[in-house]
Design an enzyme around this catalytic site. Structure first.
Site: not given
Length: 312
Positions: A64, A66-67, A139, A210
């Protein structure tokens, strides 16, 4: 071992929190390991006391944005600065293709070796001091948590006691320091552990984000000195957490409790709990501490020195 939080927001950055990244500084070997690399991570490094020249390993939990959106920028800047020797990157399938495509379309050529390792559950790195393993989380896309385990070390060698026993210095001292049993030339048998202090128990760090609550996170966090766990939502928003497969504060605390971790540091907070809203982050902290009292809430540039435990 010192942990520095470079980004503690979920999904998008806020005025006070960047997106996910955690640095682990290993001063005894002048190395810096990075866990996740959200957009802006290189700016956070510049604002911290950390040295990007020491960067040697990056561990990515999942794909993802944001990582991972800060990864190419950081790698490119390290190359232009010319102060990084080699970087090994660990992450799920697709990570190498992502880096290769970004390099190709941006015409970026690294001036130092970059090796991408596609991870599978189990041990992914080991040397004489550390073992790093990973395990599956739960996730929306394949995601992994990490566990860094420092190996136990023999306690401090008592040189004066060795001299009093008239043990000749030299190679024998080295064997005794390692806890080995040595037979001296006069026939005496000396057990090295009798000349060493209490064993220094290796420190253990778990990083889980996550994920919704899962057994994989509990397994990674077993007896961890520090569990870093996402806590995107408050307990009252558990339905949303299950829908998006993220954790609530109570899930993070329950993971720490069941795993018998020694400390929980929560991160990856939804911006919905900003000051002035009906629920704020201080409320989330109270929720977690009601289950696992030894809980802290991370903030950007927070540092934590992982203490050593000695054998009883």
């Amino acid at each position: 071992m010192q942990i520095t939080f470079l980004g503690t927001s979920s999904g998008v950055p806020t005025r006070g929190r960047n997106v996910s990244s955690v640095a682990l500084r290993l001063p005894q070997r002048a190395e810096l390991w990075l866990f996740d690399c959200g957009e802006g991570t290189q700016h956070q490094l510049l604002r911290s006391e950390l040295k990007s020249s020491q960067l040697s390993r990056i561990f990515i939990t999942h794909m993802h944005g944001d990582h991972i959106f800060g990864l190419m920028g950081l790698l490119a800047s390290c190359g232009l600065a010319g102060n990084v020797q080699r970087v090994d990157i660990y992450g799920p399938a697709g990570l190498n293709e992502y880096i290769q495509a970004a390099s190709r379309y941006s015409h970026t050529h690294f001036s130092y070796p970059v090796k991408v390792h596609a991870i599978r559950p189990g041990v992914i790195y080991e040397d004489h001091e550390f073992t790093v393993s990973c395990g599956p989380l739960h996730h929306r896309i394949p995601a992994f948590g990490y566990r860094v385990a420092e190996k136990d070390r023999t306690g401090r060698f008592d040189v004066e006691k060795a001299k009093a026993l008239q043990i000749p210095p030299g190679r024998i001292y080295g064997q005794l320091k390692r806890g080995e049993t040595v037979t001296l030339s006069d026939g005496r048998v000396i057990n090295g552990t009798d000349l060493c202090g209490p064993t220094e128990i290796g420190r253990k760090i778990a990083y889980c984000t996550d994920t919704v609550y899962c057994e994989g996170a509990v397994e990674l966090a077993q007896d961890a000195d520090v569990l870093i766990h996402e806590a995107t939502f408050a307990h009252q928003d558990a339905d949303m957490a299950f829908q998006r497969l993220h954790s609530t504060t109570t899930m993070a605390a329950q993971t720490a409790l069941v795993a018998k971790a020694h400390r929980l540091i929560m991160t990856h907070f939804s911006p919905r709990y900003a000051p002035g809203n009906p629920l704020e982050l201080k409320d989330l902290l109270q929720e977690a501490r009601a289950i696992f009292p030894n809980t802290d809430m991370a903030y950007d540039f927070m540092t934590y020195d992982v203490p050593r435990r000695r054998e009883v």
